[in-house]
Design an enzyme around this catalytic site. Structure first.
Site, mmCIF file in Angstrom:
data_model
loop_
_atom_site.group_PDB
_atom_site.id
_atom_site.type_symbol
_atom_site.label_atom_id
_atom_site.label_comp_id
_atom_site.label_asym_id
_atom_site.label_seq_id
_atom_site.Cartn_x
_atom_site.Cartn_y
_atom_site.Cartn_z
ATOM 1 N N THR A 183 0.578 -0.796 0.226
ATOM 2 C CA THR A 183 0.118 -0.257 -0.328
ATOM 3 C C THR A 183 0.979 1.120 -0.048
ATOM 4 O OG1 THR A 183 -0.130 -0.111 2.527
ATOM 5 C CG2 THR A 183 -2.060 -1.250 1.518
ATOM 6 N N GLU A 328 -5.699 -3.438 -1.661
ATOM 7 C CA GLU A 328 -6.196 -4.561 -1.152
ATOM 8 C C GLU A 328 -6.976 -5.736 -1.664
ATOM 9 O OE1 GLU A 328 -5.552 -2.356 0.089
ATOM 10 O OE2 GLU A 328 -4.830 -1.793 1.971
ATOM 11 N N LYS A 434 -16.754 16.052 10.407
ATOM 12 C CA LYS A 434 -17.444 15.973 11.450
ATOM 13 C C LYS A 434 -17.826 17.324 11.718
ATOM 14 C CE LYS A 434 -20.527 12.564 13.393
ATOM 15 N NZ LYS A 434 -20.727 11.759 14.131
ATOM 16 N N TRP A 439 -22.123 15.014 8.825
ATOM 17 C CA TRP A 439 -20.844 14.157 8.204
ATOM 18 C C TRP A 439 -20.973 15.851 6.452
ATOM 19 C CZ3 TRP A 439 -17.023 11.744 10.024
ATOM 20 C CH2 TRP A 439 -17.141 10.926 10.513
HETATM 21 P P1 AMP Z 1 -4.759 2.263 -3.923
HETATM 22 O O1 AMP Z 1 -4.336 1.100 -2.892
HETATM 23 O O2 AMP Z 1 -3.248 2.777 -3.480
HETATM 24 O O3 AMP Z 1 -5.366 2.360 -5.149
HETATM 25 O O4 AMP Z 1 -6.086 3.384 -3.137
HETATM 26 C C1 AMP Z 1 -7.211 2.773 -2.885
HETATM 27 C C2 AMP Z 1 -8.335 3.984 -2.933
HETATM 28 O O5 AMP Z 1 -8.135 4.948 -3.598
HETATM 29 C C3 AMP Z 1 -9.438 3.170 -2.037
HETATM 30 O O6 AMP Z 1 -10.073 3.140 -1.190
HETATM 31 C C4 AMP Z 1 -10.082 4.693 -2.596
HETATM 32 O O7 AMP Z 1 -10.235 5.586 -1.563
HETATM 33 C C5 AMP Z 1 -9.256 5.841 -3.519
HETATM 34 N N1 AMP Z 1 -10.174 4.976 -4.349
HETATM 35 C C6 AMP Z 1 -10.379 4.620 -6.260
HETATM 36 N N2 AMP Z 1 -10.599 4.594 -6.862
HETATM 37 C C7 AMP Z 1 -11.837 5.624 -6.364
HETATM 38 C C8 AMP Z 1 -12.729 6.505 -6.767
HETATM 39 N N3 AMP Z 1 -12.988 5.891 -8.738
HETATM 40 N N4 AMP Z 1 -13.422 7.075 -6.523
HETATM 41 C C9 AMP Z 1 -13.181 7.616 -5.583
HETATM 42 N N5 AMP Z 1 -11.564 7.230 -5.064
HETATM 43 C C10 AMP Z 1 -11.000 6.031 -5.358
#
Ligand code: AMP
Length: 537
Positions: A183, A328, A434, A439
């Site tokens: 991550t 994940e 918040k 929210w």
């Molecule tokens: P990563 O593990 O770096 O790919 O980050 C994943 C996170 O990116 C997700 O849990 C979301 O918070 C954000 N994310 C992925 N796709 C979208 C989307 N289409 N719109 C908003 N947030 C997104």
């Protein structure tokens, strides 16, 4: 009763047998190889890599790390390393040296494949990585090989030169690890996820279905996605599986490079984060162009997708389909394909604005933070949880179950799920605001603010407030030569959203800070807000 079916293993070896026999004539193009190489040749080079690793005593199960861009050699490693029962660890080159050292050590990498562009970083990164014994420099760099005491260093082509180009590609246990990805590590140390062969196969397979991206032999795919980010969104394996033609962008995802590749190779499907497609749009506008040639679909996600961007591409007759996923979940787990009853423009827009409909095989639910399960009714807001065969059940080398709840992954994303499985996000849990017990969805607020004609981009964060505990503050990037005062912006926004959503502070910056995977870094923005580092609008 047991089935009568054969117990065959799914995974990269099976994919290799397919691409070297069945779809061997499809091609991969790169900036260095404009004429491309066939899947058959790619498979033969992957075999050389597998054999070369065996010749060097790198055993089955060993971890091979990559510090590589979206190149042909990286794709060869995607195939040859897991295809031969070894494990590929795709390292994000944009992490800090110390984070890279940490993930190499944590992953137990024995071999590192590194683009020559990053080789100068290796003496620092690898000084304290005793598990690494072989370092392979990829690319035509003219500079001398780095000096790395205690490690064998060679060039990629020299490694492949004397290795045979045939391998039987024997099946491996489909539950064994094929690829490791960490991550981003914005909230602490990066956490590792190990994708199984089965998970890779199932996710790639589903990207080929018409309900998701419909990747087929007729597709020409340009994934403007780093191969180190979430398995390249699963796109390389899906395209190989389908026999689709692949255009890899190479070292840079710069808009100029992408437009040149689009012109030369005429893709039908492209993919990437919103920033990339907004840069491309800007460049098109600069050039007075309003077409992306043959491109029919843009798969966009990884961060909130501005509605204004979707509309701009729609005006060129290009469908921008939002996708939602995370490290994940092996990248995409929901895609915004329209249901049959979305007929009118307004109905279609309603669904397109959502992050996507959960892909078949996965399940989602909504949970109250620290509480019970909420209904999937499209309005009950809580943390989205997900489970399925391409969702991780734990982090690599960790017993910590904080991010899991009765077998469901807690995504950390706040939003709703409607009765038809469409996910709509409003925030990351750690970014939620918040105010006076209510929210305020920062993503929704950002979408509204982006509608202002003078505004190029925006990030909204919560700042402490003595009366309301927290209030939103907006960090604005104005379009070139444009500006507006805080009062003007607030007055305009009041016509767009509930009055109590309107930020109390409006500040400006030339560029929003971003994380190593290119997402807006709200942690850094909050620090900068507290330190008063942004000028007022
Ligand atoms: P990563 O593990 O770096 O790919 O980050 C994943 C996170 O990116 C997700 O849990 C979301 O918070 C954000 N994310 C992925 N796709 C979208 C989307 N289409 N719109 C908003 N947030 C997104």
């Amino acid at each position: 009763m047991q089935s009568t079916m054969q117990r065959q293993q799914l995974g990269v070896p099976r994919l290799l047998r397919h691409i070297t026999r069945i779809t061997a004539r499809s091609r991969v193009y790169t900036p260095e190889q404009p004429a491309g190489i066939s899947f058959g040749e790619l498979g033969a080079r992957a075999a050389r890599l597998a054999n070369a690793l065996a010749q060097r005593g790198v055993s089955a199960g060993a971890v091979v790390g990559t510090l590589c861009a979206a190149t042909q050699e990286h794709l060869e490693a995607y195939l040859g390393v897991p295809g031969s029962g070894r494990v590929l660890h795709t390292i994000n080159v944009r992490l800090h040296d110390e984070q890279i050292r940490y993930v190499i050590e944590h992953g137990g990498d024995e071999v590192i494949l590194c683009d020559s562009a990053h080789s100068a970083r290796l003496p620092v990164i690898l000084a304290q990585c005793p598990s690494v014994r072989l370092v392979v420099i990829v690319g035509a760099g003219q500079e001398a090989l780095p000096v790395l005491p205690g490690k064998t260093v060679c060039r990629y082509e020299a490694l492949l030169e004397n290795a045979p180009s045939a391998v039987a590609w024997e099946d491996v246990d489909e539950h064994a690890a094929a690829i490791i990805c960490y991550t981003g590590g914005t909230t602490g140390l990066p956490k590792g996820v190990a994708y199984s062969h089965r998970a890779l196969w199932l996710q790639a397979n589903s990207l080929c279905t018409a309900n998701s991206l419909g990747i087929s032999a007729a597709t020409r795919l340009l994934p403007a996605v780093p191969l180190y980010h979430v398995n390249g969104w699963g796109l390389p394996y899906a395209a190989l599986m389908a026999g689709a033609e692949i255009i890899l962008p190479g070292q840079t995802l710069h808009a100029r490079n992408l437009l040149a590749l689009i012109e030369r190779h005429q893709p039908t499907l492209v993919a990437g984060v919103p920033t990339i497609w907004s840069d491309v749009l800007e460049l098109l506008r600069e050039r007075g162009a309003n077409s992306l040639g043959t491109v029919k679909t843009i798969s966009c996600g990884g961060a909130p997708v501005p509605h204004t961007l979707v509309a701009a591409y729609a005006a060129m007759d290009i469908g921008m389909y939002q996708a939602w996923g995370m490290t994940e979940t092996l990248s995409m787990s929901a895609i915004s394909q329209l249901p049959p009853w979305a007929v009118t423009r307004a109905e279609q827009e309603h669904y397109r604005r959502k992050q996507g409909r959960v892909m078949c095989g996965l399940e989602v639910r909504v949970a109250e933070i620290g509480g019970g399960v909420l209904p999937c009714d499209g309005s009950s807001m809580g943390e989205i949880q997900i489970r399925g065969p391409w969702v991780t059940a734990s982090y690599l080398g960790s017993d910590d179950q904080e991010n899991f709840d009765e077998g469901w992954l807690r995504t950390g994303d706040i939003g709703t799920v409607d009765p038809d499985g469409f996910v709509a996000l409003s925030d990351r849990a750690k970014d939620a605001i918040k105010s006076g017990g209510e929210w305020i969805p920062s993503m929704g607020l950002e979408q509204a603010i982006r509608g202002h004609p003078a505004i190029e981009d925006v990030a909204v964060v919560g700042v402490e407030d003595p009366r309301w505990q927290e209030r939103p503050a907006a960090v604005i990037v104005f379009r070139d030569g444009q500006a507006a005062s805080a009062d003007e912006l607030a007055a305009w926004l009041e016509t767009q959203v509930a009055r109590w959503w309107v930020p109390n502070q409006w500040v400006t910056t030339e560029e929003l800070p971003r994380t190593p995977v290119g997402k807006i870094d709200k942690k850094r923005i909050r620090q900068m807000m507290r330190a008063g580092e942004f000028p007022l609008c």
